[in-house]
Scaffold this motif. Structure first.
Motif, PDB file in Angstrom:
ATOM      1  N   LYS A 404      43.135 -42.085  21.193  1.00 36.05           N
ATOM      2  CA  LYS A 404      43.027 -40.965  22.134  1.00 36.05           C
ATOM      3  C   LYS A 404      43.428 -41.385  23.550  1.00 36.05           C
ATOM      4  O   LYS A 404      44.105 -40.658  24.267  1.00 36.05           O
ATOM      5  CB  LYS A 404      41.594 -40.431  22.154  1.00 36.05           C
ATOM      6  CG  LYS A 404      41.142 -39.754  20.874  1.00 36.05           C
ATOM      7  CD  LYS A 404      39.680 -39.358  20.981  1.00 36.05           C
ATOM      8  CE  LYS A 404      39.164 -38.758  19.680  1.00 36.05           C
ATOM      9  NZ  LYS A 404      37.714 -38.438  19.772  1.00 36.05           N
ATOM     10  N   ARG A 405      42.983 -42.549  23.965  1.00 34.16           N
ATOM     11  CA  ARG A 405      43.251 -42.994  25.336  1.00 34.16           C
ATOM     12  C   ARG A 405      44.700 -43.425  25.517  1.00 34.16           C
ATOM     13  O   ARG A 405      45.233 -43.379  26.624  1.00 34.16           O
ATOM     14  CB  ARG A 405      42.329 -44.181  25.700  1.00 34.16           C
ATOM     15  CG  ARG A 405      40.840 -43.922  25.716  1.00 34.16           C
ATOM     16  CD  ARG A 405      40.452 -42.756  26.613  1.00 34.16           C
ATOM     17  NE  ARG A 405      39.816 -41.712  25.812  1.00 34.16           N
ATOM     18  CZ  ARG A 405      40.039 -40.445  25.950  1.00 34.16           C
ATOM     19  NH1 ARG A 405      40.894 -39.995  26.839  1.00 34.16           N
ATOM     20  NH2 ARG A 405      39.424 -39.574  25.178  1.00 34.16           N
ATOM     21  N   ASP A 406      45.327 -43.922  24.434  1.00 36.68           N
ATOM     22  CA  ASP A 406      46.701 -44.422  24.547  1.00 36.68           C
ATOM     23  C   ASP A 406      47.490 -43.977  23.325  1.00 36.68           C
ATOM     24  O   ASP A 406      47.674 -44.735  22.368  1.00 36.68           O
ATOM     25  CB  ASP A 406      46.700 -45.955  24.660  1.00 36.68           C
ATOM     26  CG  ASP A 406      48.104 -46.538  24.794  1.00 36.68           C
ATOM     27  OD1 ASP A 406      49.056 -45.746  25.010  1.00 36.68           O
ATOM     28  OD2 ASP A 406      48.245 -47.757  24.672  1.00 36.68           O
ATOM     29  N   GLY A 407      47.965 -42.762  23.362  1.00 41.55           N
ATOM     30  CA  GLY A 407      48.720 -42.224  22.240  1.00 41.55           C
ATOM     31  C   GLY A 407      50.166 -42.677  22.206  1.00 41.55           C
ATOM     32  O   GLY A 407      50.881 -42.411  21.238  1.00 41.55           O
ATOM     33  N   ARG A 408      50.612 -43.363  23.242  1.00 40.27           N
ATOM     34  CA  ARG A 408      52.006 -43.813  23.284  1.00 40.27           C
ATOM     35  C   ARG A 408      52.237 -45.058  22.433  1.00 40.27           C
ATOM     36  O   ARG A 408      53.381 -45.391  22.115  1.00 40.27           O
ATOM     37  CB  ARG A 408      52.419 -44.105  24.726  1.00 40.27           C
ATOM     38  CG  ARG A 408      52.448 -42.875  25.638  1.00 40.27           C
ATOM     39  CD  ARG A 408      52.708 -43.290  27.070  1.00 40.27           C
ATOM     40  NE  ARG A 408      51.662 -44.210  27.542  1.00 40.27           N
ATOM     41  CZ  ARG A 408      51.750 -44.884  28.689  1.00 40.27           C
ATOM     42  NH1 ARG A 408      52.838 -44.788  29.442  1.00 40.27           N
ATOM     43  NH2 ARG A 408      50.760 -45.672  29.058  1.00 40.27           N
ATOM     44  N   HIS A 409      51.163 -45.759  22.123  1.00 40.97           N
ATOM     45  CA  HIS A 409      51.283 -46.998  21.360  1.00 40.97           C
ATOM     46  C   HIS A 409      50.442 -46.898  20.078  1.00 40.97           C
ATOM     47  O   HIS A 409      49.570 -46.042  19.965  1.00 40.97           O
ATOM     48  CB  HIS A 409      50.823 -48.210  22.191  1.00 40.97           C
ATOM     49  CG  HIS A 409      51.616 -48.413  23.434  1.00 40.97           C
ATOM     50  ND1 HIS A 409      51.203 -47.956  24.663  1.00 40.97           N
ATOM     51  CD2 HIS A 409      52.818 -49.022  23.630  1.00 40.97           C
ATOM     52  CE1 HIS A 409      52.097 -48.276  25.579  1.00 40.97           C
ATOM     53  NE2 HIS A 409      53.101 -48.921  24.971  1.00 40.97           N
ATOM     54  N   ALA A 614      35.528 -49.072  26.919  1.00 40.97           N
ATOM     55  CA  ALA A 614      35.912 -50.207  26.077  1.00 40.97           C
ATOM     56  C   ALA A 614      37.283 -49.979  25.453  1.00 40.97           C
ATOM     57  O   ALA A 614      38.084 -50.913  25.307  1.00 40.97           O
ATOM     58  CB  ALA A 614      34.866 -50.435  24.987  1.00 40.97           C
ATOM     59  N   ALA A 615      37.579 -48.725  25.077  1.00 39.36           N
ATOM     60  CA  ALA A 615      38.906 -48.423  24.536  1.00 39.36           C
ATOM     61  C   ALA A 615      39.991 -48.699  25.571  1.00 39.36           C
ATOM     62  O   ALA A 615      41.099 -49.132  25.228  1.00 39.36           O
ATOM     63  CB  ALA A 615      38.959 -46.965  24.077  1.00 39.36           C
ATOM     64  N   LEU A 616      39.675 -48.505  26.841  1.00 40.06           N
ATOM     65  CA  LEU A 616      40.645 -48.750  27.910  1.00 40.06           C
ATOM     66  C   LEU A 616      40.790 -50.236  28.210  1.00 40.06           C
ATOM     67  O   LEU A 616      41.912 -50.726  28.409  1.00 40.06           O
ATOM     68  CB  LEU A 616      40.218 -47.983  29.166  1.00 40.06           C
ATOM     69  CG  LEU A 616      40.239 -46.447  29.031  1.00 40.06           C
ATOM     70  CD1 LEU A 616      39.572 -45.798  30.235  1.00 40.06           C
ATOM     71  CD2 LEU A 616      41.675 -45.946  28.876  1.00 40.06           C
ATOM     72  N   LEU A 622      43.449 -50.533  32.609  1.00 38.36           N
ATOM     73  CA  LEU A 622      42.321 -50.832  33.487  1.00 38.36           C
ATOM     74  C   LEU A 622      42.168 -49.809  34.601  1.00 38.36           C
ATOM     75  O   LEU A 622      41.053 -49.534  35.052  1.00 38.36           O
ATOM     76  CB  LEU A 622      42.504 -52.236  34.075  1.00 38.36           C
ATOM     77  CG  LEU A 622      42.761 -53.350  33.043  1.00 38.36           C
ATOM     78  CD1 LEU A 622      42.900 -54.687  33.746  1.00 38.36           C
ATOM     79  CD2 LEU A 622      41.641 -53.387  32.012  1.00 38.36           C
ATOM     80  N   GLY A 623      43.264 -49.236  35.044  1.00 42.64           N
ATOM     81  CA  GLY A 623      43.186 -48.273  36.125  1.00 42.64           C
ATOM     82  C   GLY A 623      42.511 -46.981  35.733  1.00 42.64           C
ATOM     83  O   GLY A 623      42.152 -46.170  36.596  1.00 42.64           O
ATOM     84  N   GLU A 624      42.318 -46.754  34.437  1.00 41.16           N
ATOM     85  CA  GLU A 624      41.713 -45.513  33.970  1.00 41.16           C
ATOM     86  C   GLU A 624      40.241 -45.674  33.629  1.00 41.16           C
ATOM     87  O   GLU A 624      39.586 -44.716  33.189  1.00 41.16           O
ATOM     88  CB  GLU A 624      42.469 -45.009  32.737  1.00 41.16           C
ATOM     89  CG  GLU A 624      43.939 -44.712  33.009  1.00 41.16           C
ATOM     90  CD  GLU A 624      44.704 -44.339  31.756  1.00 41.16           C
ATOM     91  OE1 GLU A 624      44.060 -43.753  30.846  1.00 41.16           O
ATOM     92  OE2 GLU A 624      45.902 -44.633  31.669  1.00 41.16           O
ATOM     93  N   VAL A 625      39.698 -46.888  33.813  1.00 40.52           N
ATOM     94  CA  VAL A 625      38.278 -47.110  33.507  1.00 40.52           C
ATOM     95  C   VAL A 625      37.436 -46.225  34.415  1.00 40.52           C
ATOM     96  O   VAL A 625      37.582 -46.256  35.646  1.00 40.52           O
ATOM     97  CB  VAL A 625      37.912 -48.595  33.693  1.00 40.52           C
ATOM     98  CG1 VAL A 625      36.399 -48.792  33.589  1.00 40.52           C
ATOM     99  CG2 VAL A 625      38.644 -49.448  32.655  1.00 40.52           C
ATOM    100  N   VAL A 626      36.555 -45.445  33.825  1.00 42.20           N
ATOM    101  CA  VAL A 626      35.728 -44.517  34.591  1.00 42.20           C
ATOM    102  C   VAL A 626      34.771 -45.304  35.481  1.00 42.20           C
ATOM    103  O   VAL A 626      34.042 -46.176  35.000  1.00 42.20           O
ATOM    104  CB  VAL A 626      34.930 -43.586  33.646  1.00 42.20           C
ATOM    105  CG1 VAL A 626      34.066 -42.622  34.469  1.00 42.20           C
ATOM    106  CG2 VAL A 626      35.877 -42.811  32.751  1.00 42.20           C
TER     107      VAL A 626
END
Length: 633
Positions: A404-409, A614-616, A622-626
């Motif tokens: 979900k967090r990284d659908g490009r990979h 943790a998924a990030l 890392l820039g998307e860590v809440v």
């Protein structure tokens, strides 16, 4: 009787008993000689190395087999002796009954002949006496004395005839009784014979299996090849050499003759780089032959493609389901795996029911092509026996969140249950973490080795005591991983890891890619760090209310993120982690230091801030860590 009811030859049975006793003594002597050779002869010869180990194992196996065979031959001799006694008794009884039957038959025939003759004589005398009596009654001149003499002769003959008839009845009764006793002796003989046959079969079943000559020759060839490996080689290197020297058939025979070698590969895994190189040099037909010959070894061999390992492990998994010797713990693992493997993308990365405790690893995603591969290590009370379902679910939650967090990979996650995890008593001891670390380190290097030329980003995520074990492992790896994420750490063993800089973890933006979180309501983790004498990587946890009971030492250098719950800009609510569990559950009763998080509020439960972040961290976003990352320096 027409046939002998007890036809056995006591001499043959006695000879069999003597033969079995002789072999029992001979086999026991062979077992003793093998033990002496293992315990003294080989030591005196100073023979060492893998070939010596295999030869010793085989000798021990032969000694054990000879001792078992000796015991079974003794049991067979005892069964034969019992049968001999029963046979002799039955035959003596039957012989006496048959003799009595013959005598009764002769008496019966004699009495029947006598009755027949007396019957004729009596009939004639009776007619004569009746005639004389009629003549006398009619006034003829027959004398009264003559009539009375005739009547007396008739009566005497009738008395003799009655006695003869009684003799027939007596002879018949004796004949019937003799036949009954003979039949009973026959039944007892048959029953004793069946008991003997069953006892002999049970005693000698597999007593000393015959090994076909080709297998003996192949085993000898294998030992000869292993003898060429230097005795000074490490166990890991020696096992690697065995792979390069043996043919698939020789390896198969070696496993059959020395099953312990399978566990030796598990405990001393060969270097993954060398495994990968060996595999790539094999022709396709050679690879197929090795997979057929030794799936129990290849399935757990770090450095091989994960598709190959899965195929091999599924083969052993199917075999395991048919094993008659499974323990309750092993059966429990198989039951859990049935459910876990039903999930379409699941693969069996490792599978070892016969380790110190059953050990498995479940993978999600295509591990041979995924852009990121995350190894997830559990903590306390997470042996495969009890945690296969839960930890596999936790790994699946992480896998889904990464997608979900990284659908490009593409992504892959491995839920690793490959070490003996501690309980509430042993959690304070570093030994289990140290033991598990070596195997975990090999697996981490194995990902890089198997993916050479198509390297993924390799991440490690660990929970609770798993962070202790994983940190130790990251001092043993040959290659650095891309990130290390700790959830509710139970502390770092500073006897092994003096600084987080010791860990083989890459840097991002000049900082080690080591991330950590500790929920404020997780009071068990800092308490465990303190009691175990380990350093807490979360300073805020070390000085939490639980930490003030016994403040833990602090090891700095990680970057901290929140697991307290928050609202995203789009309005989605991320839940707070409210205890120590990786997956929350409703728990009745005393909940020591919030060891159990409520259902849905564990570190790796869906829609928690901890899982989201943790998924990030495990995929490098890392820039998307809440809430951002906070250095703990």
């Amino acid at each position: 009787m027409d046939t002998d009811p007890t036809p056995g030859d006591t001499g043959t049975v006695d000879a069999l008993a003597s033969h079995l006793r002789k072999w029992a003594e001979r086999l026991d002597g062979q077992a003793t000689a093998a033990d002496d050779l293992v315990n003294t002869g080989l030591e005196a010869a100073a023979w060492s190395g893998l070939a010596a180990d295999v030869f010793r194992d085989r000798l021990r196996t032969l000694a054990d087999a000879a001792r078992i065979a000796s015991s079974r031959h003794s049991a067979g001799a005892a069964a034969a002796t019992t049968w001999l006694t029963s046979m002799t008794t039955s035959q003596n009884t039957a012989d006496a009954a048959l003799q009595d039957a013959e005598e009764a038959q002769a008496d019966l025939e004699e009495a029947e002949a006598k009755v027949a003759a007396l019957g004729v004589e009596h009939a004639a005398l009776l007619l004569a006496a009746d005639a004389l009596q009629r003549a006398y009654a009619s006034g003829k001149e027959s004398s009264r004395r003559t009539m009375l003499d005739a009547r007396r002769a008739e009566q005497d003959t009738e008395d003799t005839l009655i006695r003869a008839r009684f003799a027939i009845e007596d002879a018949q009764e004796r004949l019937d009784d003799a036949r009954k006793r003979a039949r009973q002796a026959g039944h007892e003989y048959d029953a004793a014979e069946k008991t003997f046959a069953s006892a002999l079969d049970e005693a000698l079943q597999g007593a000393m299996p015959v090994i076909p000559a080709p297998q003996v020759a192949a085993f000898a060839t294998a030992v000869s090849k292993l003898s060429a490996i230097a005795g000074s080689a490490s166990a890991n290197a020696a096992l690697m050499e065995s792979l390069t020297r043996l043919t698939p058939e020789e390896l198969r025979i070696l496993i059959a003759q020395d099953p312990e070698i399978v566990q030796r590969f598990w405990e001393h895994p060969p270097p993954p780089d060398r495994v990968a190189t060996w595999w790539k040099r094999l022709l396709p037909e050679q690879r197929a032959a090795f997979q057929t010959a030794a799936p129990e070894i290849l399935g757990n061999l770090a450095g091989l493609p994960y598709g190959v390992r899965n195929t091999c492990n599924l083969t052993i998994y199917e075999r395991a389901k048919k094993r008659p010797d499974l323990t309750p713990e092993q059966r429990k693992v198989l039951s859990a795996l049935k459910d876990v493997l039903a999930r379409g993308s699941a693969s069996l990365v490792s599978f070892n029911l016969d380790a110190s405790v059953p050990m498995v690893a479940i993978g999600y995603g295509d591990l041979d092509t995924a852009h990121t591969v995350t190894w997830a290590a559990p903590g306390m009370n997470s042996d495969a026996t009890d945690a296969t379902r839960n930890w596999s679910q936790a790994a699946w939650n992480l896998y889904e969140e990464q997608r979900k967090r990284d659908g490009r990979h593409t992504h892959g996650v491995i839920g690793w249950l490959g070490y003996d995890t501690p309980d509430l008593v042993t959690v304070n001891n570093p030994a289990l973490a140290q033991d598990g670390a070596w195997r975990f380190a090999i697996e981490l290097d194995g990902t890089r080795a198997s993916r050479a030329g198509n390297l993924p980003s390799v991440a490690v995520l660990a929970h609770s005591y798993g962070t202790t074990m994983a940190a130790n492992a990251l001092t043993h790896t040959k290659y650095p991983v891309d990130s290390f994420t700790m959830l509710g750490s139970a502390g770092i063993d500073t006897d092994t890891v003096t600084s987080l800089a010791d860990l083989h973890v890459k840097k991002t933006g000049g900082l080690p890619s080591i991330y950590t979180t500790a929920a404020s309501q997780d009071q068990l983790a800092p308490f465990g760090s303190t009691v175990g004498g380990r350093a807490e990587p979360n300073p805020e946890a070390a000085f939490s209310p639980a930490g003030t009971l016994a403040p833990a030492a602090v090891i700095r250098g990680a970057q901290s993120f929140s697991s307290e719950g928050t609202t995203l800009p789009n309005g989605d609510r991320l839940k707070q982690t409210r205890g120590h569990s990786a997956l929350g559950e409703n728990h009745d009763g005393f909940n020591f230091l919030n060891g159990y998080a409520p259902e849905g509020h564990g570190y790796l439960d869906p829609k928690t801030e901890a899982l989201y972040n943790a998924a990030l961290t495990t995929t490098g976003h890392l820039g998307e860590v809440v809430g951002g990352l906070r250095p703990t320096r």
